[in-house]
Structure formats: structure tokens, C-alpha cells
Scaffold this motif. Structure first.
Motif, short mmCIF file in Angstrom:
data_model
loop_
_atom_site.label_atom_id
_atom_site.label_comp_id
_atom_site.label_asym_id
_atom_site.label_seq_id
_atom_site.Cartn_x
_atom_site.Cartn_y
_atom_site.Cartn_z
N ALA A 64 0.83 -1.21 0.00
CA ALA A 64 0.00 0.00 0.00
C ALA A 64 0.86 1.25 0.00
CB ALA A 64 -0.94 -0.01 1.21
N VAL A 65 1.92 1.26 0.80
CA VAL A 65 2.80 2.43 0.85
C VAL A 65 3.52 2.61 -0.48
CG1 VAL A 65 4.90 3.35 1.93
CG2 VAL A 65 3.08 2.36 3.35
N GLY A 74 5.20 10.66 -2.97
CA GLY A 74 5.66 10.73 -1.59
C GLY A 74 4.48 10.71 -0.64
N ILE A 75 4.78 10.82 0.65
CA ILE A 75 3.75 10.89 1.68
C ILE A 75 4.17 11.97 2.66
CG2 ILE A 75 2.58 9.69 3.58
CD1 ILE A 75 3.14 7.04 2.07
N THR A 113 3.60 2.95 10.45
CA THR A 113 4.57 4.03 10.65
C THR A 113 5.95 3.60 10.20
OG1 THR A 113 3.30 4.84 12.55
CG2 THR A 113 5.57 5.59 12.36
N ARG A 114 6.35 2.39 10.56
CA ARG A 114 7.66 1.88 10.18
C ARG A 114 7.82 1.85 8.65
NH1 ARG A 114 7.51 -2.90 12.61
NH2 ARG A 114 8.65 -2.33 14.50
N ALA A 115 6.74 1.52 7.95
CA ALA A 115 6.80 1.45 6.48
C ALA A 115 6.88 2.83 5.84
CB ALA A 115 5.57 0.71 5.96
N VAL A 116 6.29 3.83 6.49
CA VAL A 116 6.26 5.18 5.90
C VAL A 116 7.52 5.98 6.25
CG1 VAL A 116 5.03 7.40 6.03
CG2 VAL A 116 3.74 5.28 5.78
#
Length: 279
Positions: A64-65, A74-75, A113-116
């Protein structure tokens, strides 16, 4: 224009956050278990990208990320909104029920959070918005495990606010009171399968009885709450905590008094536990 990534945004305050961010001219990634359940007003915008996301599925989180970054580059703001409730006396709650709650409310948030974070570190900027609860600073009878999960969210967010500062990334925990959403429906809230009669007439079961009275009659307006969250997340500097709702402010005052009452009679003895040669 910023890119927002909102988990659990098919309804409730998550959907309202997505709507408000979209109305502000931003791109919005909506992470939901079933993208078909995204409301039509969000689904039909070119600036909205719905992705299948179960926050308890690590591989799915990464997909998903990656899809969000591919789509919008980006995010900028991650809103960890996905979660659910669990009420009941601690003795009534099974190990499986407790672990299922933490898998969603705590470990799901941590893993998203870790993935982003690598995306935000590469950008040199980003904002983390974690939806906690009034129950994240005050333990309440009949909600011990839910409170524990939201205390954990607050602790993670506070640590991240310092840990990620060297990378230009900020972190904020939102601690709302009761808002008029579907949170007290069976789709979002669980109760123990087996109630213990000894708790009838005690505060733990009074909380369970409160559900029917409060459901869809809560004080907070989710549209106004979402607007405040987006406003705070759009400022240059995030508050560490965003206390939200009249009931939250009232309970915060109670918490302040409790801390002072607990501290006063024990302050000197507490300080005296230091080594006698300490400066």
C-alpha cells in the motif's frame, strides 16, 4: 499540495479527515480493508487514491505504501486512524481478545509508521498523526485493555516526536473524547463473550451499560473534530498532544488533580530514594 495517507478512512472520523484534507487541495491516499467501501464523494475525486490495507498484514502495508508513493511521489502526512474498541472488566477479557486488540491498535500503527518512515526520511520531512483517545491518558473502569492500547499509542508518538526530529519529521497524538461516529457499534467495538455476574453493579459493567445510552448521541462532532486535526497537522509545528473535545478537557483537569494528589504526600520520600552522595 501535500499527500495525506489516512488509514481506516472508509467511515467515521477517518473519512472526515480525508474529506477535509481533500477540500484543502491535498492528495489523499485512503487505506481501507475493502476499497469498495470508500464513500462515493471520495472515490470520484482524481486526487483520492484508495488502496487495500489491512494494518495487521505487514506485506500488505508495504504494498500500500509503495502504491501510494508511485501514485503521488511521496507521503507528507500519515494519519494512523485504524483501530477499534474493547470494553469489559479485565478478568472477562480473554488473551486472544486482548492480543487481537493490540495487533490492530498498537502493532498495526507501529508497522504502518515503520513502512512510511523511510519515505519521509528520504524527503527530509513529514508529519505523523496518531489517533489516540482520552483513554490514552486516563485509565477507565471497564476499558482497561482499550486504555492500555491507547496509552501505548501516546507513548510511541511522544518518543517519535523526539526520535524523528533530526530527520525533519514531527509526531502528534490526537486524544479525542467521545465523538458521534459508529465507534460504539458492534462493527467497531467488542465486548467479552462471557460476562462475569459479580461485576454487575460495579463501575466496569456501568461502562458496558453506558454504550446503549451514548451510541450516536455523543457530544463530539466528527466534522468539526476532523477540521481541527487537519488544521493542527497543517501548521508549521505540530503540538505533541492534541487534546480534543470538551469531555477530554474536563477529564484532563481531573488527571492533573490526581497527579498532584498522588505526588504531594510522597514527594520527599520519592526524592530521598537517590544515593546519599548524589549531587
Amino acid at each position: 499540495m501535500a499527500t495525506w495517507f489516512v488509514t481506516g478512512a472508509s467511515r467515521g472520523i477517518g473519512a472526515e479527515i480525508a474529506r477535509t484534507a481533500l477540500a484543502g487541495g491535498n492528495n489523499v491516499v485512503i487505506g481501507v480493508r475493502n476499497p469498495e467501501r470508500v464513500p462515493d464523494d471520495l472515490r470520484n475525486s482524481e486526487r483520492v487514491f484508495a488502496v487495500a490495507l489491512d494494518v495487521t498484514d505487514n506485506a500488505g502495508i508495504l504494498r500500500a505504501v509503495e502504491a501510494a508513493v508511485t501514485r503521488f511521489g511521496g507521503i507528507d502526512v500519515l494519519v494512523n486512524n485504524a483501530g477499534r474498541g474493547l470494553l469489559g472488566a479485565l478478568e472477562e477479557i480473554t488473551d486472544a481478545e486482548a492480543r487481537s486488540l493490540f495487533d490492530l491498535n498498537v502493532f498495526g500503527l507501529i508497522n504502518v509508521t515503520r513502512a512510511v518512515l523511510p519515505v519521509m526520511r528520504e524527503q527530509g520531512s513529514g508529519k505523523l498523526v496518531h489517533i489516540g483517545s482520552r483513554s490514552g491518558f486516563e485509565g477507565e473502569p471497564g476499558a482497561s485493555l482499550y486504555c492500555a492500547s491507547k496509552f501505548a499509542v501516546a507513548g510511541v508518538s511522544e518518543a517519535l516526536s523526539v526520535e524523528m526530529a533530526p530527520f525533519g519529521i514531527q509526531s502528534m497524538v490526537v486524544e479525542p473524547g467521545v465523538f458521534r461516529t459508529d465507534f460504539l457499534d458492534a462493527s467497531s467495538l467488542s465486548v467479552p463473550a462471557n460476562r462475569i455476574a459479580d461485576y454487575d453493579g460495579t463501575p466496569a459493567h456501568a461502562t458496558l451499560e453506558w454504550i446503549d445510552q451514548a451510541n450516536h448521541a455523543q457530544l463530539g462532532d466528527p466534522v468539526k473534530g476532523a477540521a481541527l486535526i487537519v488544521e493542527a497537522a497543517s501548521t508549521e509545528k505540530l503540538p505533541t498532544h492534541l487534546y480534543m473535545g470538551r469531555d477530554t478537557l474536563e477529564r484532563l483537569e481531573v488527571k492533573y488533580r490526581q497527579v498532584q494528589d498522588d505526588l504531594a504526600p510522597w514527594r520527599e520520600k520519592s526524592a530521598a530514594t537517590a544515593h546519599s552522595d548524589a549531587a
